[in-house]
Design an enzyme around this catalytic site. Sequence first.
Site, PDB file in Angstrom:
ATOM      1  CB  CYS A  35      -0.972   0.000   1.164  1.00  9.32           C
ATOM      2  SG  CYS A  35      -0.219  -0.234   2.801  1.00  9.32           S
ATOM      3  CG  HIS A 148      -4.593   0.729   3.831  1.00  8.67           C
ATOM      4  ND1 HIS A 148      -3.988  -0.203   3.019  1.00  8.67           N
ATOM      5  CD2 HIS A 148      -5.324   1.529   2.995  1.00  8.67           C
ATOM      6  CE1 HIS A 148      -4.343   0.014   1.759  1.00  8.67           C
ATOM      7  NE2 HIS A 148      -5.146   1.059   1.728  1.00  8.67           N
ATOM      8  CG  ASP A 166      -8.360   1.619   0.095  1.00  7.39           C
ATOM      9  OD1 ASP A 166      -7.245   1.109  -0.121  1.00  7.39           O
ATOM     10  OD2 ASP A 166      -9.074   1.297   1.051  1.00  7.39           O
TER      11      ASP A 166
END
Length: 208
Positions: A35, A148, A166
Amino acid sequence: MEPAGMDLLVANGAARADYGPLAEQFLTQANLAYCGVASAAMVLNSLAVPAPAVPGYGRYRFWTQDNVFEVPAGSQVVSAEVVRRQGMTLAELAGLLGAHGVKAEAIHGDQLSLEQFRALLRANLSQPGDRLLANYLRPTLGQAGGGHIAPLAAFHAPSDRVLILDVARYRYPSVWVPVADLWAAIRTTDTTSGRSRGLITIRRTPGT
């Protein structure tokens, strides 16, 4: 993004200078731990930081989730092998971005009041020359998973919400979340570093 989300993006009072450049460079993270890597590549491309040639793309140059590690100073911060196993801490991500010649500042969530966080969102997302990455704990936002990292793209003052792009697109879409909820999520403790999660501000420096 849902139609209601698009309505917030185009509404009066929305700070959205970063949305267009980031949306043009949107990436899905290459694996479950990337991520931060996908977010870094998005930011570097959206700021037009000079990139190396990419095999198979001729003369075209851009940052990928592979070549972000290939700057000399980058390997001194964190390696791709380590990131594949455990992801990146806030400090490691700031260091990796800084190795590309941009000014990257890590701000731990426990150093920000809610009002300071809100003011930072408003200022950063109103101007096109900088970017903002958030390192947060998903369950604090009502999502499944753990820590995250993703870019922040817009702030809607009337509803006090911030837009997260995202990079785990196979799992969650881009979403508007209450500012207070994201503030709580960046104040959680990262067990790898032992420090709170937080934000990274990124800006190109003269000569980059």
